[in-house]
Design a protein around this motif. Structure first.
Motif, PDB file in Angstrom:
ATOM      1  N   CYS A   1       2.773 -13.940  -5.365  1.00 43.86           N
ATOM      2  CA  CYS A   1       2.692 -12.540  -5.794  1.00 43.86           C
ATOM      3  C   CYS A   1       2.700 -12.421  -7.311  1.00 43.86           C
ATOM      4  CB  CYS A   1       3.859 -11.734  -5.220  1.00 43.86           C
ATOM      5  SG  CYS A   1       3.871 -10.023  -5.809  1.00 43.86           S
ATOM      6  N   PRO A   2       1.576 -12.005  -7.891  1.00 46.10           N
ATOM      7  CA  PRO A   2       1.521 -11.895  -9.349  1.00 46.10           C
ATOM      8  C   PRO A   2       2.441 -10.812  -9.892  1.00 46.10           C
ATOM      9  CG  PRO A   2      -0.479 -10.992  -8.361  1.00 46.10           C
ATOM     10  CD  PRO A   2       0.288 -11.645  -7.256  1.00 46.10           C
ATOM     11  N   GLY A   3       2.746  -9.803  -9.084  1.00 47.77           N
ATOM     12  CA  GLY A   3       3.658  -8.745  -9.520  1.00 47.77           C
ATOM     13  C   GLY A   3       5.070  -9.272  -9.699  1.00 47.77           C
TER      14      GLY A   3
ATOM     15  N   GLU B   1      11.275  -0.250 -11.671  1.00 47.40           N
ATOM     16  CA  GLU B   1      11.430  -0.157 -13.115  1.00 47.40           C
ATOM     17  C   GLU B   1      10.209  -0.730 -13.849  1.00 47.40           C
ATOM     18  OE1 GLU B   1      13.789   1.413 -14.662  1.00 47.40           O
ATOM     19  OE2 GLU B   1      13.319   0.756 -16.720  1.00 47.40           O
ATOM     20  N   GLY B   2       9.754  -1.881 -13.405  1.00 47.58           N
ATOM     21  CA  GLY B   2       8.705  -2.596 -14.142  1.00 47.58           C
ATOM     22  C   GLY B   2       7.290  -2.165 -13.804  1.00 47.58           C
TER      23      GLY B   2
ATOM     24  N   PHE C   1      -1.566  -2.835 -12.531  1.00 47.28           N
ATOM     25  CA  PHE C   1      -1.839  -3.676 -13.704  1.00 47.28           C
ATOM     26  C   PHE C   1      -2.660  -2.953 -14.774  1.00 47.28           C
ATOM     27  CE2 PHE C   1      -1.592  -7.729 -10.812  1.00 47.28           C
ATOM     28  CZ  PHE C   1      -0.209  -7.629 -10.803  1.00 47.28           C
ATOM     29  N   VAL C   2      -2.908  -1.646 -14.575  1.00 40.54           N
ATOM     30  CA  VAL C   2      -3.640  -0.855 -15.565  1.00 40.54           C
ATOM     31  C   VAL C   2      -2.639   0.028 -16.308  1.00 40.54           C
ATOM     32  CG1 VAL C   2      -5.450   0.876 -15.917  1.00 40.54           C
ATOM     33  CG2 VAL C   2      -5.721  -0.888 -14.146  1.00 40.54           C
ATOM     34  N   ASP C   3      -2.763   0.097 -17.605  1.00 38.14           N
ATOM     35  CA  ASP C   3      -1.808   0.820 -18.441  1.00 38.14           C
ATOM     36  C   ASP C   3      -1.646   2.275 -17.992  1.00 38.14           C
ATOM     37  OD1 ASP C   3      -0.494   0.360 -21.438  1.00 38.14           O
ATOM     38  OD2 ASP C   3      -0.989   2.462 -20.985  1.00 38.14           O
ATOM     39  N   GLY C   4      -0.397   2.746 -17.933  1.00 40.79           N
ATOM     40  CA  GLY C   4      -0.054   4.069 -17.430  1.00 40.79           C
ATOM     41  C   GLY C   4      -0.577   5.222 -18.272  1.00 40.79           C
TER      42      GLY C   4
ATOM     43  N   PHE D   1      -2.374 -12.430 -13.398  1.00 36.63           N
ATOM     44  CA  PHE D   1      -2.562 -13.347 -12.268  1.00 36.63           C
ATOM     45  C   PHE D   1      -2.237 -14.790 -12.621  1.00 36.63           C
ATOM     46  CE2 PHE D   1      -5.102  -9.854 -10.482  1.00 36.63           C
ATOM     47  CZ  PHE D   1      -4.730  -9.913  -9.148  1.00 36.63           C
ATOM     48  N   ARG D   2      -2.628 -15.232 -13.824  1.00 33.80           N
ATOM     49  CA  ARG D   2      -2.453 -16.646 -14.166  1.00 33.80           C
ATOM     50  C   ARG D   2      -1.143 -16.910 -14.900  1.00 33.80           C
ATOM     51  NH1 ARG D   2      -6.261 -19.086 -18.660  1.00 33.80           N
ATOM     52  NH2 ARG D   2      -4.620 -18.062 -19.888  1.00 33.80           N
TER      53      ARG D   2
END
Ligand code: HEM
Ligand code: MG
Length: 334
Positions: free
Chosen positions: A36-38, A65-66, A204-207, A226-227
């Protein structure tokens, strides 16, 4: 006693999350990362213990939170994972491979193998991780990521957005049907695959970007998450709690039955006993009565007590609508 899940965020708007208190650090010897990349990113920034072993409460707190993951989604995914991959006595879960750091194992058939465990939560046709049949279901796979980039270029103008997600999800399923003799696309993987396809453009896209599913994720930042398990510089979380939207749209573009390859490659056969989008309730009941019960046929003592408690937390988070779906009590009540 396994504590009650943490509450939703008090302040649930966007904010800088790659902040001074959460610096990225490279993994040390023994630190665990997984499929899981998250969660990998949260561990590498210290929102989760950096060694990759955490309690369900720590995970729920961290994803809120993150990444501003919605409370019910966070609780549903976390307790599902903990019930099949975690140690229910010590209340610890590895975000990757099996480790002694989760404590003494209960007797088999329990696995307590962490998120890398194949087929109880982790499953086939992931975007950037290979199918378990090919030997590694959890490491970043450069070949698959190259295809992620190719599809983002072809369908999203260089971005992973809803259009990219739709095409890539279909592609990965077709690929597994054609190459993995053990391809399994039944519940719960049937659902997690479509849900996870929405996560990159959701989380993963800025808020501060407005139409995030259309705008999508650029490939520089995709590589970081991801990496490298790393937030971009100056990264802000989504503007409101979200579970990731678009899973049903992605499915509907290329509808596929829940099923598996039954006799080698290209023998994909629907499994009518699996849950799918027409019977979400079965996602819950099969998971409890088949998957969890299969791992814990006859628990006693603290193990049984904690199973009952965690199953209760899991049920309360069920997005398919408590009430539509009667609660299951495979181990009785306390
Ligand atoms: C995949 C667990 C939250 C993003 C996975 C997988 C697991 C997992 C086991 C592997 C499934 C597979 O591809 O076979 C969890 C748990 C969470 C959580 C227990 C607790 C709430 C998140 C969050 C994000 C995220 C907050 C985004 C910020 C992803 C993505 C994938 C994935 C994008 C797909 C990777 C790929 O297909 O290559 N997650 N996850 N997850 N997760 Fe998570
Ligand atoms: Mg997988």
């Amino acid at each position: 006693l396994p504590p009650s899940p943490p509450p939703p965020l008090k302040f649930n708007g966007t904010k800088l999350v790659n902040d001074r208190d959460h610096p990225w650090k490279p993994i040390r010897k023994g630190d665990i990362r997984g499929p899981c990349p998250g969660l990998n990113t949260l561990a590498s920034h210290g929102y989760l213990p950096r060694d990759g072993v955490a309690t369900p409460s720590q995970i729920i707190e961290a994803v809120q939170e993150g990444f501003n993951m919605a409370s019910a989604t966070a609780r549903f995914a976390t307790y599902a994972a903990h019930l099949v991959d975690g140690n229910l006595v010590t209340d610890l879960l590895s975000i990757g491979g099996k480790t002694r750091r989760t404590g003494v194992d209960p007797p088999p058939p329990a696995i307590v193998g962490g998120l890398n465990t194949h087929s109880v939560f982790e499953g086939d046709s992931s975007m950037t991780r290979g199918d378990d049949f090919f030997g590694d279901n959890h490491s970043f796979n450069q070949t698959l990521f190259d295809q992620f980039v190719e599809y983002s270029n072809k369908y999203g103008g260089g971005f992973y957005n809803l259009a990219t997600a739709t095409e890539l999800r279909h592609r990965r399923i077709q690929e597994s049907i054609a190459t993995n003799p053990q391809f399994d696309f039944t519940s719960p993987r049937f659902f997690t695959a479509f849900a996870e396809s929405t996560f990159p453009y959701t989380f993963f896209v800025d808020g501060r970007i407005s139409d995030r599913a259309t705008a999508g994720l650029d490939m520089t930042n995709a590589t970081l998450f991801f990496r490298d398990s790393k937030y971009p510089l100056d990264f802000w979380r989504p503007p409101a709690p979200t579970g990731g939207t678009g899973a049903l749209q992605i499915f509907s573009a290329y509808p596929v039955a829940a099923g598996r390859n039954v006799d080698g490659v290209n023998t994909f056969t629907p499994d009518p006993t699996s849950a799918d989008f027409s019977n979400i309730c079965l996602l819950y009941t099969n998971f409890v009565n088949k998957t969890v019960k299969g791992l814990y046929p006859n628990p006693t003592g603290v193990l049984r007590r904690n199973l009952i408690i965690n199953l209760g937390y899991f049920y309360n988070a069920f997005p398919g609508g408590v009430g539509e779906c009667p609660e299951q009590f495979p181990y009785g009540t306390l």
